[in-house]
Design a protein around this motif. Structure first.
Motif, PDB file in Angstrom:
ATOM      1  N   LEU A   3       0.835  -1.206   0.000  1.00  0.00           N
ATOM      2  CA  LEU A   3       0.000   0.000   0.000  1.00  0.00           C
ATOM      3  C   LEU A   3       0.866   1.250   0.000  1.00  0.00           C
ATOM      4  CD1 LEU A   3      -2.655  -1.299   2.521  1.00  0.00           C
ATOM      5  CD2 LEU A   3      -3.203  -0.454   0.232  1.00  0.00           C
ATOM      6  N   ASN A   4       1.882   1.267   0.861  1.00  0.00           N
ATOM      7  CA  ASN A   4       2.784   2.418   0.924  1.00  0.00           C
ATOM      8  C   ASN A   4       3.521   2.615  -0.395  1.00  0.00           C
ATOM      9  OD1 ASN A   4       2.122   3.102   3.580  1.00  0.00           O
ATOM     10  ND2 ASN A   4       3.723   1.822   4.430  1.00  0.00           N
ATOM     11  N   ALA A   5       3.926   1.526  -1.028  1.00  0.00           N
ATOM     12  CA  ALA A   5       4.621   1.625  -2.313  1.00  0.00           C
ATOM     13  C   ALA A   5       3.726   2.235  -3.381  1.00  0.00           C
ATOM     14  CB  ALA A   5       5.107   0.237  -2.754  1.00  0.00           C
ATOM     15  N   GLU A   6       2.410   2.064  -3.231  1.00  0.00           N
ATOM     16  CA  GLU A   6       1.459   2.661  -4.177  1.00  0.00           C
ATOM     17  C   GLU A   6       1.076   4.089  -3.789  1.00  0.00           C
ATOM     18  OE1 GLU A   6      -1.956   0.201  -4.926  1.00  0.00           O
ATOM     19  OE2 GLU A   6      -0.730  -1.523  -5.489  1.00  0.00           O
ATOM     20  N   GLY A   7       1.737   4.618  -2.770  1.00  0.00           N
ATOM     21  CA  GLY A   7       1.461   5.997  -2.352  1.00  0.00           C
ATOM     22  C   GLY A   7       0.327   6.127  -1.358  1.00  0.00           C
ATOM     23  N   LYS A   8      -0.203   5.033  -0.876  1.00  0.00           N
ATOM     24  CA  LYS A   8      -1.280   5.050   0.118  1.00  0.00           C
ATOM     25  C   LYS A   8      -0.636   5.012   1.495  1.00  0.00           C
ATOM     26  CE  LYS A   8      -4.309   2.643  -3.100  1.00  0.00           C
ATOM     27  NZ  LYS A   8      -5.074   1.409  -3.383  1.00  0.00           N
ATOM     28  N   LYS A   9      -0.485   6.196   2.084  1.00  0.00           N
ATOM     29  CA  LYS A   9       0.238   6.335   3.352  1.00  0.00           C
ATOM     30  C   LYS A   9      -0.595   7.164   4.321  1.00  0.00           C
ATOM     31  CE  LYS A   9       4.687   6.100   1.064  1.00  0.00           C
ATOM     32  NZ  LYS A   9       5.979   6.726   0.814  1.00  0.00           N
ATOM     33  N   PRO A  10      -1.236   6.496   5.286  1.00  0.00           N
ATOM     34  CA  PRO A  10      -2.055   7.235   6.252  1.00  0.00           C
ATOM     35  C   PRO A  10      -1.217   8.186   7.110  1.00  0.00           C
ATOM     36  CG  PRO A  10      -2.507   4.884   6.344  1.00  0.00           C
ATOM     37  CD  PRO A  10      -1.295   5.065   5.488  1.00  0.00           C
ATOM     38  N   ASN A  11      -1.813   9.314   7.426  1.00  0.00           N
ATOM     39  CA  ASN A  11      -1.236  10.252   8.376  1.00  0.00           C
ATOM     40  C   ASN A  11      -1.817   9.959   9.745  1.00  0.00           C
ATOM     41  OD1 ASN A  11       0.319  11.887   6.512  1.00  0.00           O
ATOM     42  ND2 ASN A  11      -1.646  12.609   5.725  1.00  0.00           N
ATOM     43  N   GLU A  12      -1.430  10.739  10.729  1.00  0.00           N
ATOM     44  CA  GLU A  12      -1.977  10.569  12.074  1.00  0.00           C
ATOM     45  C   GLU A  12      -3.496  10.707  12.003  1.00  0.00           C
ATOM     46  OE1 GLU A  12      -1.737  12.727  16.410  1.00  0.00           O
ATOM     47  OE2 GLU A  12       0.053  12.742  15.138  1.00  0.00           O
ATOM     48  N   GLY A  13      -4.197   9.806  12.680  1.00  0.00           N
ATOM     49  CA  GLY A  13      -5.656   9.840  12.687  1.00  0.00           C
ATOM     50  C   GLY A  13      -6.291   9.175  11.478  1.00  0.00           C
ATOM     51  N   GLU A  14      -5.463   8.533  10.647  1.00  0.00           N
ATOM     52  CA  GLU A  14      -5.967   7.852   9.460  1.00  0.00           C
ATOM     53  C   GLU A  14      -5.557   6.379   9.487  1.00  0.00           C
ATOM     54  OE1 GLU A  14      -5.968  11.361   6.103  1.00  0.00           O
ATOM     55  OE2 GLU A  14      -4.098  10.215   6.370  1.00  0.00           O
ATOM     56  N   CYS A  15      -6.253   5.595   8.683  1.00  0.00           N
ATOM     57  CA  CYS A  15      -5.947   4.173   8.547  1.00  0.00           C
ATOM     58  C   CYS A  15      -6.342   3.742   7.142  1.00  0.00           C
ATOM     59  CB  CYS A  15      -6.703   3.350   9.596  1.00  0.00           C
ATOM     60  SG  CYS A  15      -8.505   3.419   9.424  1.00  0.00           S
ATOM     61  N   PHE A  16      -6.241   2.462   6.866  1.00  0.00           N
ATOM     62  CA  PHE A  16      -6.675   1.940   5.580  1.00  0.00           C
ATOM     63  C   PHE A  16      -8.120   1.476   5.685  1.00  0.00           C
ATOM     64  CE2 PHE A  16      -2.043   1.179   5.481  1.00  0.00           C
ATOM     65  CZ  PHE A  16      -1.744   1.967   4.383  1.00  0.00           C
ATOM     66  N   VAL A  51      -7.007   5.232   1.906  1.00  0.00           N
ATOM     67  CA  VAL A  51      -6.748   5.903   3.177  1.00  0.00           C
ATOM     68  C   VAL A  51      -8.005   6.652   3.601  1.00  0.00           C
ATOM     69  CG1 VAL A  51      -5.357   7.684   4.333  1.00  0.00           C
ATOM     70  CG2 VAL A  51      -4.275   6.097   2.710  1.00  0.00           C
ATOM     71  N   VAL A  52      -8.358   6.528   4.875  1.00  0.00           N
ATOM     72  CA  VAL A  52      -9.573   7.134   5.418  1.00  0.00           C
ATOM     73  C   VAL A  52      -9.311   7.521   6.874  1.00  0.00           C
ATOM     74  CG1 VAL A  52     -10.538   4.904   6.145  1.00  0.00           C
ATOM     75  CG2 VAL A  52     -12.075   6.798   5.644  1.00  0.00           C
ATOM     76  N   SER A  53     -10.090   8.466   7.399  1.00  0.00           N
ATOM     77  CA  SER A  53      -9.932   8.821   8.813  1.00  0.00           C
ATOM     78  C   SER A  53     -10.374   7.647   9.677  1.00  0.00           C
ATOM     79  CB  SER A  53     -10.728  10.075   9.165  1.00  0.00           C
ATOM     80  OG  SER A  53     -12.084   9.767   9.387  1.00  0.00           O
ATOM     81  N   VAL A  54      -9.685   7.445  10.786  1.00  0.00           N
ATOM     82  CA  VAL A  54     -10.017   6.349  11.700  1.00  0.00           C
ATOM     83  C   VAL A  54     -11.455   6.478  12.171  1.00  0.00           C
ATOM     84  CG1 VAL A  54      -9.520   5.345  13.962  1.00  0.00           C
ATOM     85  CG2 VAL A  54      -7.639   5.989  12.447  1.00  0.00           C
ATOM     86  N   ARG A  55     -11.864   7.681  12.519  1.00  0.00           N
ATOM     87  CA  ARG A  55     -13.232   7.880  13.018  1.00  0.00           C
ATOM     88  C   ARG A  55     -14.270   7.479  11.976  1.00  0.00           C
ATOM     89  NH1 ARG A  55     -17.646  10.253  14.191  1.00  0.00           N
ATOM     90  NH2 ARG A  55     -18.233  11.511  15.928  1.00  0.00           N
ATOM     91  N   GLU A  56     -14.090   7.959  10.754  1.00  0.00           N
ATOM     92  CA  GLU A  56     -15.028   7.631   9.676  1.00  0.00           C
ATOM     93  C   GLU A  56     -15.064   6.122   9.437  1.00  0.00           C
ATOM     94  OE1 GLU A  56     -15.544   8.517   4.895  1.00  0.00           O
ATOM     95  OE2 GLU A  56     -14.372   9.909   6.110  1.00  0.00           O
ATOM     96  N   GLN A  57     -13.891   5.507   9.437  1.00  0.00           N
ATOM     97  CA  GLN A  57     -13.802   4.067   9.218  1.00  0.00           C
ATOM     98  C   GLN A  57     -14.530   3.294  10.322  1.00  0.00           C
ATOM     99  OE1 GLN A  57     -12.975   2.276   6.810  1.00  0.00           O
ATOM    100  NE2 GLN A  57     -11.938   0.434   7.422  1.00  0.00           N
ATOM    101  N   MET A  58     -14.279   3.634  11.574  1.00  0.00           N
ATOM    102  CA  MET A  58     -14.863   2.878  12.676  1.00  0.00           C
ATOM    103  C   MET A  58     -16.379   3.061  12.762  1.00  0.00           C
ATOM    104  SD  MET A  58     -12.432   1.148  13.859  1.00  0.00           S
ATOM    105  CE  MET A  58     -11.567   1.174  12.321  1.00  0.00           C
ATOM    106  N   VAL A  59     -16.854   4.270  12.559  1.00  0.00           N
ATOM    107  CA  VAL A  59     -18.301   4.521  12.598  1.00  0.00           C
ATOM    108  C   VAL A  59     -18.994   3.766  11.461  1.00  0.00           C
ATOM    109  CG1 VAL A  59     -20.082   6.289  12.312  1.00  0.00           C
ATOM    110  CG2 VAL A  59     -18.131   6.718  13.816  1.00  0.00           C
ATOM    111  N   GLY A  60     -18.423   3.846  10.267  1.00  0.00           N
ATOM    112  CA  GLY A  60     -19.017   3.157   9.124  1.00  0.00           C
ATOM    113  C   GLY A  60     -19.003   1.646   9.285  1.00  0.00           C
ATOM    114  N   LEU A  61     -17.881   1.108   9.743  1.00  0.00           N
ATOM    115  CA  LEU A  61     -17.781  -0.337   9.926  1.00  0.00           C
ATOM    116  C   LEU A  61     -18.717  -0.834  11.015  1.00  0.00           C
ATOM    117  CD1 LEU A  61     -13.931  -0.889   9.653  1.00  0.00           C
ATOM    118  CD2 LEU A  61     -15.682  -1.511   7.996  1.00  0.00           C
ATOM    119  N   ALA A  62     -18.802  -0.088  12.091  1.00  0.00           N
ATOM    120  CA  ALA A  62     -19.697  -0.490  13.184  1.00  0.00           C
ATOM    121  C   ALA A  62     -21.127  -0.591  12.681  1.00  0.00           C
ATOM    122  CB  ALA A  62     -19.595   0.494  14.344  1.00  0.00           C
TER     123      ALA A  62
END
Length: 122
Positions: free
Chosen positions: A57-70, A90-101
């Motif tokens: 993922l990182n090699a493809e330029g997908k690199k989360p910043n603080e507060g982000e995840c895949f 890459v997506v914000s951790v909050r958005e990811q967790m709320v959506g997944l839940a």
């Protein structure tokens, strides 16, 4: 970074929530036991943290910043969803967790192999 959260229960046990599938399993009797597993079991580290996938993922330029995840375009809980770079972003951790839940809450109790219709709304 990819599809997992480790939770420590009040009695000290450590559980792994696989956010891609919604499955929860106890992985250690204590935090100390968990730390020992991480130090001594490279196969578990590979299963839990997916380092080769993160590298791709990182090699493809997908690199989360603080507060982000895949995140996943199609969750691996569905037959079409894969742990693959083409299915991740890459997506914000909050958005990811709320959506997944919300998705996993709606899927809770359905037998494996059930057909579902996904409706995306704003």
């Amino acid at each position: 970074m990819v599809a997992g959260i480790f939770l420590e229960t009040p009695d000290g046990k450590v559980h792994w929530l696989d956010t891609g599938t919604g499955l929860v399993e106890q992985v250690a009797q204590s935090r100390e036991h968990f730390d020992e597993l991480v130090r001594s079991s490279p196969e578990l580290v590979d299963d839990w943290f997916l380092p080769p996938l993160v590298e791709r993922l990182n090699a493809e330029g997908k690199k989360p910043n603080e507060g982000e995840c895949f995140g996943f375009t199609i969750l691996p809980v569905f037959a079409e969803g894969k742990y693959d770079t083409d299915n991740m972003f890459v997506v914000s951790v909050r958005e990811q967790m709320v959506g997944l839940a919300d998705v996993h809450r709606q899927l809770n109790g359905l037998p494996d192999g059930s057909s579902v219709r996904v409706k995306v709304t704003d």
